[in-house]
Design an enzyme around this catalytic site. Sequence first.
Site, PDB file in Angstrom:
ATOM      1  CE  LYS A 114      -4.212  -2.105   1.700  1.00  7.17           C
ATOM      2  NZ  LYS A 114      -3.874  -3.517   1.933  1.00  7.17           N
TER       3      LYS A 114
HETATM    4  C1  LIG Z   1      -4.566  -4.596   1.347  1.00 12.76           C
HETATM    5  C2  LIG Z   1      -3.809  -5.882   1.273  1.00 12.76           C
HETATM    6  C3  LIG Z   1      -4.188  -6.905   0.371  1.00 12.76           C
HETATM    7  C4  LIG Z   1      -5.429  -6.827  -0.486  1.00 12.76           C
HETATM    8  O1  LIG Z   1      -5.349  -5.834  -1.491  1.00 12.76           O
HETATM    9  P1  LIG Z   1      -6.666  -5.392  -2.285  1.00 12.76           P
HETATM   10  O2  LIG Z   1      -6.239  -4.262  -3.148  1.00 12.76           O
HETATM   11  O3  LIG Z   1      -7.668  -4.989  -1.245  1.00 12.76           O
HETATM   12  O4  LIG Z   1      -7.126  -6.577  -3.069  1.00 12.76           O
HETATM   13  C5  LIG Z   1      -3.383  -8.033   0.295  1.00 12.76           C
HETATM   14  N1  LIG Z   1      -2.280  -8.177   1.083  1.00 12.76           N
HETATM   15  C6  LIG Z   1      -1.909  -7.228   1.956  1.00 12.76           C
HETATM   16  C7  LIG Z   1      -0.698  -7.451   2.794  1.00 12.76           C
HETATM   17  C8  LIG Z   1      -2.638  -6.041   2.079  1.00 12.76           C
HETATM   18  O5  LIG Z   1      -2.256  -5.101   2.951  1.00 12.76           O
END
Ligand SMILES: *Cc1c(COP(=O)(O)O)cnc(C)c1O
Length: 467
Positions: A114
């Site tokens: 993220k």
């Molecule tokens: C947010 C997250 C996901 C999922 O991502 P999406 O975009 O919601 O599909 C997967 N793995 C981790 C470690 C995350 O923080």
Amino acid sequence: MSIRYLSTRGQAPALDFEGALLAGLARDGGLYVPESLPSFTPSDLAAMRNLSYPELATTIIAPFVEGSIDRQTLSRLATESYRDFRHQAVAPLLQLDQDQWLLELFHGPTLAFKDFALQLLGRLLSHVLARRGERVVIMGATSGDTGSAAIEGCRHCDNVDIFILYPEGRVSDVQRRQMTTVQAHNVNNLAIKGNFDDCQALVKASFVADQFLPDGRSLVAVNSINWARIMAQIVYYFYAAFAVGGPERAVNFSVPTGNFGDIYAGYLAHRMGLPINNLVIATNRNDVLHRMLTTGTYERQAIEASLSPSMDISVSSNFERLLFDLYDRDADQVAQLMRDFAKGHITLSDEALSKAQALFSSARIDDEETCEEIRFIWERTGQLIDPHTAIGTRAARLCADKADGPMVTLSTAHPAKFPAAVAKAETGQVPVLPGHLADLFEKEEHFQVLDNDLEAIHAFMAAQCRV
Ligand SMILES: *Cc1c(COP(=O)(O)O)cnc(C)c1O
């Protein structure tokens, strides 16, 4: 020509990039999508192959922000966004097996993918708000990773106050401390007496009625309904494909999926001309998307806590963006489908389902298999992976028959972010936090415990907003 952004439900005004960045959800409840996509020819792609990560980000993102952000500014913001990543390749690839690769997306400040989007989003916001002479308030709910990435991305934005709601006692110690130990005047952590769904409901209700904020300030969303987040994530699909032989060889990706944001970015990369054979939707036991792709029925079920908490969701918000394309961008049909879905479940038309199945495959991995997979990868490669990544690598092998060519699994988090799950896999290894977080457990925490009460939360926020 600058790209306009349309609501998937067709009843909200089209916006320019700046408008979409500041809006989050469209007023009609839909999500903003670009009206048209930039597309790259094979020779464009060949010329992009040797760019550094920030240069590639600038090239891919420029058409999406044209008219709002000039290229030189974008290049500077991209350079700043990825400068503090701990690996000089920003998103390095690691080989697991002959045709199996890991794309390590956890070298940013908060150890999850993220950071790729939120580091840039914070800088884009700061730039746009300074030019407009405006202040905004960021409000987000987190089950763990979004909160810290948003705080790290926006703590230096002077014209932004940040409020992150998390369920008290239900995020891991590492995740909580990554949020609460940040020392910044504009950061507010709200520990809500409730669960994650309560936090999300409070945030949604606040977006509907944001008049509680001082001086007519508006709320900005930092979860993946915000188009700018998706946009930033398109870049690493290109970067990874080039590293394993693209564009001459078509590539496959396996993506640990919750809200469908990350994998939707991969879908857009494909639409923009990147040769991709197959995109694997890798889910945990909360398998709303796997059920959709295998049966055609999209139906919410109660959330069950798993070892991969960042994917514990009952509804994948960004799936609506794909539906819009599966139904040939017919916003009225999408609006009707979403109304029906709110009442229960929907079934995709045969045509829509077969379109989805032509590009996507899927698998559901439970907690036991997740642990087995962490052990499997450790024993065969000496690499320790986190539980979300493990779901990705397992699904990649299960769907290998559909993949022709290299398979890249997105490694979405650092294993030290989820030490309890890694311990359950019994590899005998304890994942170690990177140096910049080594003192995480010694730092002082700052947070406010609040009841699950919208008015009390609004009063608190209004009082904490800086003037
Ligand atoms: C947010 C997250 C996901 C999922 O991502 P999406 O975009 O919601 O599909 C997967 N793995 C981790 C470690 C995350 O923080």
